[in-house]
Design an enzyme around this catalytic site. Structure first.
Site, PDB file in Angstrom:
ATOM      1  N   ASP A  39       0.851  -1.191   0.000  1.00 26.25           N
ATOM      2  CA  ASP A  39       0.000   0.000   0.000  1.00 26.25           C
ATOM      3  C   ASP A  39       0.888   1.243   0.000  1.00 26.25           C
ATOM      4  O   ASP A  39       1.894   1.302   0.690  1.00 26.25           O
ATOM      5  CB  ASP A  39      -0.920   0.000   1.233  1.00 26.25           C
ATOM      6  N   ILE A  40       0.494   2.236  -0.759  1.00 21.09           N
ATOM      7  CA  ILE A  40       1.285   3.461  -0.909  1.00 21.09           C
ATOM      8  C   ILE A  40       1.250   4.308   0.366  1.00 21.09           C
ATOM      9  O   ILE A  40       2.135   5.145   0.575  1.00 21.09           O
ATOM     10  CB  ILE A  40       0.770   4.261  -2.138  1.00 21.09           C
ATOM     11  N   ASN A  97     -12.942  -3.288   2.293  1.00 24.13           N
ATOM     12  CA  ASN A  97     -13.999  -2.281   2.304  1.00 24.13           C
ATOM     13  C   ASN A  97     -14.901  -2.482   1.090  1.00 24.13           C
ATOM     14  O   ASN A  97     -14.427  -2.875   0.017  1.00 24.13           O
ATOM     15  CB  ASN A  97     -13.382  -0.876   2.272  1.00 24.13           C
ATOM     16  N   GLU A 105     -12.305   3.466  -1.443  1.00 27.79           N
ATOM     17  CA  GLU A 105     -11.867   4.568  -2.311  1.00 27.79           C
ATOM     18  C   GLU A 105     -11.498   4.120  -3.716  1.00 27.79           C
ATOM     19  O   GLU A 105     -11.543   4.930  -4.639  1.00 27.79           O
ATOM     20  CB  GLU A 105     -10.678   5.297  -1.681  1.00 27.79           C
ATOM     21  N   VAL A 106     -11.086   2.868  -3.847  1.00 22.62           N
ATOM     22  CA  VAL A 106     -10.694   2.376  -5.178  1.00 22.62           C
ATOM     23  C   VAL A 106     -11.692   1.293  -5.598  1.00 22.62           C
ATOM     24  O   VAL A 106     -11.833   0.272  -4.904  1.00 22.62           O
ATOM     25  CB  VAL A 106      -9.257   1.810  -5.167  1.00 22.62           C
ATOM     26  N   HIS A 110     -10.187  -5.177  -3.403  1.00 25.92           N
ATOM     27  CA  HIS A 110      -8.864  -5.361  -2.805  1.00 25.92           C
ATOM     28  C   HIS A 110      -9.030  -5.776  -1.358  1.00 25.92           C
ATOM     29  O   HIS A 110      -9.927  -5.310  -0.666  1.00 25.92           O
ATOM     30  CB  HIS A 110      -8.007  -4.100  -2.903  1.00 25.92           C
ATOM     31  N   HIS A 112      -7.024  -5.678   2.148  1.00 23.81           N
ATOM     32  CA  HIS A 112      -5.881  -5.133   2.885  1.00 23.81           C
ATOM     33  C   HIS A 112      -5.364  -6.233   3.800  1.00 23.81           C
ATOM     34  O   HIS A 112      -6.140  -6.873   4.515  1.00 23.81           O
ATOM     35  CB  HIS A 112      -6.311  -3.956   3.773  1.00 23.81           C
TER      36      HIS A 112
HETATM   37  P1  AMP Z   1      -9.856   1.531   0.271  1.00 20.29           P
HETATM   38  O1  AMP Z   1     -10.152   2.746   1.087  1.00 20.29           O
HETATM   39  O2  AMP Z   1     -10.192   0.250   0.990  1.00 20.29           O
HETATM   40  O3  AMP Z   1     -10.439   1.618  -1.117  1.00 20.29           O
HETATM   41  O4  AMP Z   1      -8.273   1.473   0.144  1.00 20.29           O
HETATM   42  C1  AMP Z   1      -7.570   1.972  -0.957  1.00 20.29           C
HETATM   43  C2  AMP Z   1      -6.112   1.833  -0.609  1.00 20.29           C
HETATM   44  O5  AMP Z   1      -5.365   1.979  -1.798  1.00 20.29           O
HETATM   45  C3  AMP Z   1      -5.582   2.888   0.376  1.00 20.29           C
HETATM   46  O6  AMP Z   1      -5.036   2.233   1.508  1.00 20.29           O
HETATM   47  C4  AMP Z   1      -4.518   3.628  -0.433  1.00 20.29           C
HETATM   48  O7  AMP Z   1      -3.411   4.027   0.341  1.00 20.29           O
HETATM   49  C5  AMP Z   1      -4.148   2.596  -1.479  1.00 20.29           C
HETATM   50  N1  AMP Z   1      -3.606   3.117  -2.727  1.00 20.29           N
HETATM   51  C6  AMP Z   1      -4.109   4.104  -3.506  1.00 20.29           C
HETATM   52  N2  AMP Z   1      -3.347   4.282  -4.597  1.00 20.29           N
HETATM   53  C7  AMP Z   1      -2.340   3.388  -4.513  1.00 20.29           C
HETATM   54  C8  AMP Z   1      -1.228   3.058  -5.343  1.00 20.29           C
HETATM   55  N3  AMP Z   1      -0.994   3.713  -6.477  1.00 20.29           N
HETATM   56  N4  AMP Z   1      -0.398   2.074  -4.940  1.00 20.29           N
HETATM   57  C9  AMP Z   1      -0.614   1.413  -3.786  1.00 20.29           C
HETATM   58  N5  AMP Z   1      -1.650   1.666  -2.967  1.00 20.29           N
HETATM   59  C10 AMP Z   1      -2.505   2.633  -3.317  1.00 20.29           C
END
Ligand code: AMP
Length: 125
Positions: A39-40, A97, A105-106, A110, A112
């Site tokens: 994770d970034i 999530n 958010e994405v 995914h 975690h």
């Molecule tokens: P969520 O809130 O469960 O959708 O988590 C999205 C996660 O993606 C967050 O923990 C971010 O830090 C992570 N994230 C977003 N962009 C990147 C990226 N380019 N590389 C790695 N992790 C990312």
């Protein structure tokens, strides 16, 4: 910004771009079914994201539409990464999530994977 996971899959999401190799990632594991990368913005000493290679928005979308092979491959990849990272004995936490209330958010499924310290009880603020 949380995403509405009732919308169709958006192939411009950041994890779709990572899967296509359009933006870099720090890969820890990859196979036919899944990609795992750091994770970034890590929230624990070990914070890895595991994503299926297929286009699925969320856990419920994946469980409804993915093939048996995709589901088995993805679940096995999550466990493989946990073992490979040495997290079995000390323990770890998985979190997926899904949708607005979870603050996803994405919009690409995914999981975690958190570890590397005692994480304490799960908190829902
Ligand atoms: P969520 O809130 O469960 O959708 O988590 C999205 C996660 O993606 C967050 O923990 C971010 O830090 C992570 N994230 C977003 N962009 C990147 C990226 N380019 N590389 C790695 N992790 C990312």
């Amino acid at each position: 910004m949380p995403v509405d996971t009732t919308l169709p899959y958006d192939d411009q999401n950041i994890f779709a771009k990572i899967l296509r190799g359009e933006i870099p990632n720090r890969t820890v594991y990859e196979d036919e079914w899944a990609l795992a990368f750091h994770d970034i913005n890590p929230q624990a000493p070990i914070h890895i994201l595991v994503i299926p290679k297929g286009a699925y928005v969320s856990w419920d979308d994946f469980s409804a539409k993915a093939s048996e092979a995709e589901i088995a491959g993805f679940i096995r990849a999550v466990g493989h990464v946990a073992r490979e990272q040495g997290l079995v004995a000390p323990g770890y936490r998985l979190l997926a999530n899904a949708g607005i209330n979870s603050h996803q958010e994405v919009p690409h499924l995914h999981v975690h994977l958190f570890g590397g310290k005692a994480l304490g009880p799960m908190l829902l603020r």
